[in-house]
Scaffold this active site. Structure first.
Site, PDB file in Angstrom:
ATOM      1  N   VAL A  23      28.905  21.007  15.833  1.00 22.66           N
ATOM      2  CA  VAL A  23      28.268  21.893  14.844  1.00 22.66           C
ATOM      3  C   VAL A  23      29.320  22.467  13.912  1.00 22.66           C
ATOM      4  O   VAL A  23      29.154  22.489  12.684  1.00 22.66           O
ATOM      5  CB  VAL A  23      27.486  23.020  15.542  1.00 22.66           C
ATOM      6  CG1 VAL A  23      26.946  24.007  14.514  1.00 22.66           C
ATOM      7  CG2 VAL A  23      26.341  22.458  16.370  1.00 22.66           C
ATOM      8  N   PRO A 199      -2.988  -2.798   1.928  1.00 24.06           N
ATOM      9  CA  PRO A 199      -4.370  -3.284   1.956  1.00 24.06           C
ATOM     10  C   PRO A 199      -5.394  -2.306   1.398  1.00 24.06           C
ATOM     11  O   PRO A 199      -6.587  -2.594   1.416  1.00 24.06           O
ATOM     12  CB  PRO A 199      -4.606  -3.533   3.447  1.00 24.06           C
ATOM     13  CG  PRO A 199      -3.702  -2.570   4.140  1.00 24.06           C
ATOM     14  CD  PRO A 199      -2.482  -2.490   3.273  1.00 24.06           C
ATOM     15  N   ASP A 222      -3.221  -0.970 -10.839  1.00 18.86           N
ATOM     16  CA  ASP A 222      -4.249  -2.003 -10.932  1.00 18.86           C
ATOM     17  C   ASP A 222      -5.613  -1.495 -10.476  1.00 18.86           C
ATOM     18  O   ASP A 222      -5.742  -0.389  -9.942  1.00 18.86           O
ATOM     19  CB  ASP A 222      -3.863  -3.210 -10.077  1.00 18.86           C
ATOM     20  CG  ASP A 222      -2.764  -4.034 -10.721  1.00 18.86           C
ATOM     21  OD1 ASP A 222      -2.458  -3.786 -11.900  1.00 18.86           O
ATOM     22  OD2 ASP A 222      -2.205  -4.910 -10.027  1.00 18.86           O
ATOM     23  N   LYS A 244      -6.625  -5.736 -14.174  1.00 22.32           N
ATOM     24  CA  LYS A 244      -6.344  -6.842 -13.260  1.00 22.32           C
ATOM     25  C   LYS A 244      -7.483  -7.087 -12.273  1.00 22.32           C
ATOM     26  O   LYS A 244      -7.249  -7.570 -11.168  1.00 22.32           O
ATOM     27  CB  LYS A 244      -5.040  -6.606 -12.493  1.00 22.32           C
ATOM     28  CG  LYS A 244      -3.804  -6.586 -13.387  1.00 22.32           C
ATOM     29  CD  LYS A 244      -3.541  -7.931 -14.005  1.00 22.32           C
ATOM     30  CE  LYS A 244      -2.255  -7.961 -14.800  1.00 22.32           C
ATOM     31  NZ  LYS A 244      -2.029  -9.243 -15.469  1.00 22.32           N
ATOM     32  N   GLY A 275      -2.009  -3.593  -5.866  1.00 23.94           N
ATOM     33  CA  GLY A 275      -2.642  -3.684  -4.559  1.00 23.94           C
ATOM     34  C   GLY A 275      -2.017  -4.803  -3.743  1.00 23.94           C
ATOM     35  O   GLY A 275      -1.547  -5.801  -4.296  1.00 23.94           O
TER      36      GLY A 275
END
Length: 283
Positions: A23, A199, A222, A244, A275
């Protein structure tokens, strides 16, 4: 209680550090970046501290702490108690309080008159982050974000900015014009990120992608990006829909590329958010 953030000059100032373990060593390495005159007192010290003492970079005394170490004629600018003995740490804090010497006590915020923030230092740029000693891990996390986002050549940038600032002063340029010129020189180049949102569920994004979303100035996204993902962006960020979706592209790929380049050249951090995996499904 909130601690007031204050930057002080430690160059050549006497600093007492009581403790010889890990420390103490972490605090020592931080203090050495600011060229303090450091004295370490502890009956036992880890090899790294002894080596620094042997090289003459710090002063060390391998013995127990005594009250006279603090209450001498030449007072210390600050003291740090970092032993593994709470009674000794408390005693040091009490002596410093009586002598009005700023003191930091490791792992005991109640005894501290000042605390160590999480520090990022790059040349003359110093950023300090604190949660008032409550959650040091969060302070480190924020510091790491700062470290990742800032460019590595800060010394060159600071020197150039200093030259520009002095030249503006010499020419008598002030007000909004001075502000605009300085801003243009600060934001001389931006960053571009390409990331996939996975996803669809925001919980499945990588931590790095989530960090970039929170800090990006411009997000070009997108059709597959869920609204929940964009809710994590900062309020002032510019969010641009690129479409898109199947059969109807809102923007041509060359237009998206030109937009990314334009925004980055203006000094902004730009995120192209797609995506899925952008390197599998996109361009």
């Amino acid at each position: 209680m909130a601690y007031f953030p204050l930057f002080i000059k430690l160059n050549g100032k006497k600093v007492l550090l009581v403790g010889g373990g890990r420390v103490a060593y972490r605090k020592l390495r931080l203090l050495m970046q600011f060229e303090a005159d450091i004295m370490i007192i502890a009956p036992e010290m880890i090899p790294e501290i002894e080596e620094l003492g042997g090289d003459g970079l710090i002063k060390i005394r391998k013995r127990e702490f005594k009250e006279s170490d603090i209450s001498g004629e030449d007072p210390y600018a600050m003291a740090i108690a970092a032993t593994d003995d709470r009674d000794i740490n408390k005693r040091i804090a009490e002596i410093c309080g009586r002598l009005e010497i700023p003191v930091n006590v490791a792992d005991d915020a109640k005894l501290c008159s000042f605390i160590f923030p999480s520090v990022y230092k790059n040349a003359d740029l110093v950023c300090a982050v604190s949660t008032n000693g409550k959650i040091p891990g969060l302070s480190r996390y924020v510091r790491e974000i700062i470290e990742k986002e800032l460019p590595g050549n800060m010394e060159k940038k600071i020197n150039r900015m200093q030259h520009v600032r002095e030249e503006l002063k010499r020419r008598g340029i002030n007000g909004e014009l001075k502000k605009d010129i300085l801003h243009e020189n600060i934001a001389d180049s931006g960053k571009v990120y390409i990331a996939g949102a996975g996803p669809g569920n925001p919980e499945y994004m990588t931590l790095r992608t989530a960090e970039i979303i929170r800090t990006a100035d411009v997000i070009i996204y997108d059709n597959l990006i869920e609204k929940k993902v964009l809710e994590n962006a900062k309020e002032e960020s510019e969010k641009i829909y690129a479409g898109k979706s199947a059969g109807r592209h809102s923007m041509k790929q060359e237009d998206i590329t030109a937009l990314i380049v334009s925004k980055a050249k203006s000094g902004k951090s730009v995120l192209r958010l797609k995506g899925g995996d952008p390197f599998v499904f996109g361009r």
